[in-house]
Design a protein around this motif. Structure first.
Motif, PDB file in Angstrom:
ATOM      1  N   GLY A 187       0.791  -1.209   0.000  1.00  0.00           N
ATOM      2  CA  GLY A 187       0.000   0.000   0.000  1.00  0.00           C
ATOM      3  C   GLY A 187       0.831   1.269   0.000  1.00  0.00           C
ATOM      4  O   GLY A 187       0.307   2.351  -0.176  1.00  0.00           O
ATOM      5  N   GLU A 188       2.167   1.115   0.201  1.00  0.00           N
ATOM      6  CA  GLU A 188       3.042   2.295   0.238  1.00  0.00           C
ATOM      7  C   GLU A 188       3.756   2.495  -1.089  1.00  0.00           C
ATOM      8  O   GLU A 188       3.929   3.621  -1.550  1.00  0.00           O
ATOM      9  N   ALA A 189       4.210   1.400  -1.722  1.00  0.00           N
ATOM     10  CA  ALA A 189       5.000   1.500  -2.939  1.00  0.00           C
ATOM     11  C   ALA A 189       4.106   1.648  -4.158  1.00  0.00           C
ATOM     12  O   ALA A 189       3.073   1.009  -4.280  1.00  0.00           O
ATOM     13  N   VAL A 190       4.526   2.511  -5.086  1.00  0.00           N
ATOM     14  CA  VAL A 190       3.775   2.744  -6.313  1.00  0.00           C
ATOM     15  C   VAL A 190       4.740   2.674  -7.489  1.00  0.00           C
ATOM     16  O   VAL A 190       5.788   3.319  -7.476  1.00  0.00           O
ATOM     17  N   ASP A 191       4.389   1.870  -8.486  1.00  0.00           N
ATOM     18  CA  ASP A 191       5.103   1.829  -9.755  1.00  0.00           C
ATOM     19  C   ASP A 191       4.069   2.111 -10.829  1.00  0.00           C
ATOM     20  O   ASP A 191       3.136   1.333 -11.024  1.00  0.00           O
ATOM     21  N   THR A 192       4.209   3.253 -11.502  1.00  0.00           N
ATOM     22  CA  THR A 192       3.149   3.703 -12.406  1.00  0.00           C
ATOM     23  C   THR A 192       3.351   3.230 -13.840  1.00  0.00           C
ATOM     24  O   THR A 192       2.746   3.788 -14.756  1.00  0.00           O
ATOM     25  N   GLY A 193       4.168   2.218 -14.059  1.00  0.00           N
ATOM     26  CA  GLY A 193       4.513   1.811 -15.409  1.00  0.00           C
ATOM     27  C   GLY A 193       3.458   1.008 -16.120  1.00  0.00           C
ATOM     28  O   GLY A 193       3.734  -0.046 -16.680  1.00  0.00           O
ATOM     29  N   ILE A 194       2.215   1.469 -16.122  1.00  0.00           N
ATOM     30  CA  ILE A 194       1.123   0.825 -16.839  1.00  0.00           C
ATOM     31  C   ILE A 194       0.503   1.877 -17.755  1.00  0.00           C
ATOM     32  O   ILE A 194       0.227   2.993 -17.332  1.00  0.00           O
TER      33      ILE A 194
END
Length: 301
Positions: A248-255
């Motif tokens: 819930g903390e880490a975000v990877d926006t590679g979509i």
């Protein structure tokens, strides 16, 4: 983009919590926003909610997946939010409009820019040092900048959203982010209780998922029973070891088609349901669950 993010708001010794905060992101841009509804005027929580919703709606409409002009976007958010608050008051025949501060930060192309109006702050911390922070639109900050010793009330601002006068605001220059940089937006309930050294120390030595609760708790304890509401949202850029970050903390926006937000975006004119605390919390929980599932699918694929 890869970053870690955490947000928290706690009610202090006030009758209500008029602070609002949230974040949103696409594949190539991130938005962080915080507003502190002003006491002494009616429905400060309404002004704060309208301000963050305005930022979220504009971001969703314009970040496709990048904002064409970050500076213009930041300026527009302040002015449109101000106008929306005045419209809300006029539609209800209010003699005094709700008022709020506003701080908005955008990360895009590996750079961060922000705008602020009032005394909600933005901090940028790098390598245990305070690289930059906003300067409050308050008479105390103005007095300090001028080097005078006149007695002034810290709480008196000379600009805000929702006032009869056109709001004053400051837009920062773009600053390139280094891996590990922290950006935090916070209400005055946090920074008034803690000095900049304490804030930088905690932000520098803890993950944002730990630093934000630590700072909020420290501010509440130090201010005691007279504490203001304390709210913060913080981001750590390109966190080392981000796959192991707290869920819930880490975000990877590679979509390609990514869009997610923790900010409820109901239309302002449809009634007062968007102000319901339980509805806001449900909306945030549902969006966070969607983010978690998206991350899980990526990990499996």
């Amino acid at each position: 983009m890869k970053f870690s993010v955490f947000q928290l708001s706690r009610q202090g010794g006030r009758a209500t919590n008029e602070d609002r905060m949230g974040y949103a992101y696409t594949r190539d841009a991130c938005l962080f926003v915080l507003a502190d509804g002003m006491g002494g005027h009616p429905q400060g929580e309404v002004a704060a909610q309208i301000a963050i919703q305005t930022a979220a709606v504009k971001f969703q409409n314009e970040a496709r997946p990048m904002l064409p002009d970050v500076g213009a976007f930041l300026t527009s958010v302040v002015m449109v939010a101000h106008e929306q608050i005045l419209r809300y008051a006029a539609a209800r025949g209010m003699a005094d409009a709700p008022r709020t501060t506003l701080a908005v930060a955008v990360v895009q192309d590996g750079q961060v820019r922000w705008v602020h109006c009032g005394d909600s702050r933005v901090y940028l911390v790098r390598n245990s040092k305070l690289l930059a922070r906003t300067r409050d639109h308050s008479y105390r900050e103005l007095r300090d900048a001028m080097g005078t010793a006149d007695a002034v009330n810290r709480n008196v601002l000379f600009t805000c959203l929702g006032s009869p006068a056109r709001p004053m605001y400051d837009v920062s220059n773009a600053m390139t982010l280094d891996s590990g940089d922290r950006v935090m937006l916070c209400s005055d309930g946090l920074w008034d209780a803690l000095d900049d050294k304490a804030i930088v120390r905690v932000l520098s030595h803890q993950r944002v998922s730990q630093a934000v609760p630590t700072l909020v708790d420290m501010a509440l304890r130090k201010a005691g029973g007279n504490s203001d509401n304390v709210t913060a949202v913080a981001m750590q850029w390109e966190t080392p070891g981000i796959p192991d970050a707290t869920e819930g903390e880490a975000v990877d926006t590679g979509i390609d088609d990514t869009f997610a937000s923790t900010i409820q975006t109901d239309e302002f004119e449809t009634g007062d349901n968007f102000l319901d605390e339980e509805a806001i919390e449900r909306s945030i929980a549902e969006i966070n669950e969607t983010i978690r599932r998206t991350a899980a699918r990526k990990a499996q694929g």
